[in-house]
Design a protein around this motif. Structure first.
Motif, PDB file in Angstrom:
ATOM      1  N   ALA A  94      47.776 -67.701  26.823  1.00  0.00           N
ATOM      2  CA  ALA A  94      47.055 -66.498  25.854  1.00  0.00           C
ATOM      3  C   ALA A  94      46.392 -67.257  24.545  1.00  0.00           C
ATOM      4  CB  ALA A  94      48.187 -65.574  25.379  1.00  0.00           C
ATOM      5  N   SER A  95      45.441 -66.872  24.303  1.00  0.00           N
ATOM      6  CA  SER A  95      44.703 -67.312  23.118  1.00  0.00           C
ATOM      7  C   SER A  95      44.014 -66.074  22.326  1.00  0.00           C
ATOM      8  CB  SER A  95      43.392 -68.233  23.359  1.00  0.00           C
ATOM      9  OG  SER A  95      43.800 -69.395  24.054  1.00  0.00           O
ATOM     10  N   ALA A 114      36.393 -68.350  21.077  1.00  0.00           N
ATOM     11  CA  ALA A 114      34.962 -67.606  21.731  1.00  0.00           C
ATOM     12  C   ALA A 114      34.571 -66.351  20.993  1.00  0.00           C
ATOM     13  CB  ALA A 114      35.688 -67.078  23.319  1.00  0.00           C
ATOM     14  N   GLY A 115      35.250 -65.802  20.197  1.00  0.00           N
ATOM     15  CA  GLY A 115      34.888 -64.681  19.437  1.00  0.00           C
ATOM     16  C   GLY A 115      35.703 -63.616  19.836  1.00  0.00           C
ATOM     17  N   PHE A 116      36.658 -63.573  20.660  1.00  0.00           N
ATOM     18  CA  PHE A 116      37.410 -62.561  21.480  1.00  0.00           C
ATOM     19  C   PHE A 116      38.716 -63.140  21.842  1.00  0.00           C
ATOM     20  CE2 PHE A 116      33.843 -63.716  24.394  1.00  0.00           C
ATOM     21  CZ  PHE A 116      34.650 -64.315  25.179  1.00  0.00           C
ATOM     22  N   SER A 117      39.756 -62.207  22.144  1.00  0.00           N
ATOM     23  CA  SER A 117      41.099 -62.921  22.541  1.00  0.00           C
ATOM     24  C   SER A 117      40.734 -63.017  23.901  1.00  0.00           C
ATOM     25  CB  SER A 117      42.147 -61.755  22.097  1.00  0.00           C
ATOM     26  OG  SER A 117      42.078 -61.640  20.820  1.00  0.00           O
ATOM     27  N   ALA A 133      39.656 -59.484  25.599  1.00  0.00           N
ATOM     28  CA  ALA A 133      39.686 -58.281  24.492  1.00  0.00           C
ATOM     29  C   ALA A 133      39.256 -58.491  23.198  1.00  0.00           C
ATOM     30  CB  ALA A 133      41.155 -57.811  24.626  1.00  0.00           C
ATOM     31  N   ALA A 134      38.901 -57.437  22.429  1.00  0.00           N
ATOM     32  CA  ALA A 134      38.498 -57.600  21.032  1.00  0.00           C
ATOM     33  C   ALA A 134      39.784 -58.062  20.262  1.00  0.00           C
ATOM     34  CB  ALA A 134      38.205 -56.316  20.526  1.00  0.00           C
ATOM     35  N   TYR A 135      39.296 -59.053  19.303  1.00  0.00           N
ATOM     36  CA  TYR A 135      40.501 -59.469  18.358  1.00  0.00           C
ATOM     37  C   TYR A 135      41.336 -58.281  17.916  1.00  0.00           C
ATOM     38  CZ  TYR A 135      38.160 -64.238  17.913  1.00  0.00           C
ATOM     39  OH  TYR A 135      37.675 -65.463  17.976  1.00  0.00           O
TER      40      TYR A 135
END
Length: 129
Positions: free
Chosen positions: A100-101, A106-109, A125-127
């Motif tokens: 998981a990050s 990247a600009g998103f999770s 997914a969105a942050y």
């Protein structure tokens, strides 16, 4: 000369060694809906995945298609999920190993998992979702 006009990705195809094991993972664990597949000469399963499809094709011979753990630079397909936290909770409850990050550059999770044949799946997914 004009170029080809792209509309959308229709499907992703993955090779698997054991069709029934793959069906259990994608249908039973990830809960994708199996859809009708034409009677091709090969064995396979098709799933609906949002507006696209996932096609699994049983690779003849059953030899290893990929070895090793999650490698985020290896070939993979990505799916956008509604909630990062819900995806993590689901994976943990299902006992699915993941990388998981939550604050990816990247600009998103991003979350990476593997199917039983080692195919890599990225869940985005969105942050903060």
């Amino acid at each position: 000369m004009n170029g080809m006009e792209w509309e959308r990705v229709h499907h992703v195809s993955l090779a698997v060694r054991d069709l029934e094991r793959a069906r259990e993972f994608y249908s039973g664990v990830l809960r994708l809906t199996e859809i009708q597949r034409p009677p091709f000469g090969s064995r396979g399963i098709w799933f609906q995945a949002g507006g696209q499809q996932l096609h699994l094709i049983e690779h003849p011979g059953g030899q290893a298609l990929r070895e090793g753990g999650i490698d985020t630079s290896d070939g993979h397909f990505a799916v956008w999920v509604k909630s990062y936290r819900e995806a993590i909770d689901f994976l943990e409850q299902a006992g699915i190993a993941h990388k998981a990050s939550p604050d990816s550059i990247a600009g998103f999770s991003q979350i990476y998992i593997q199917d039983p044949d080692g195919n890599i799946i990225e869940l985005d997914a969105a942050y903060g979702s």
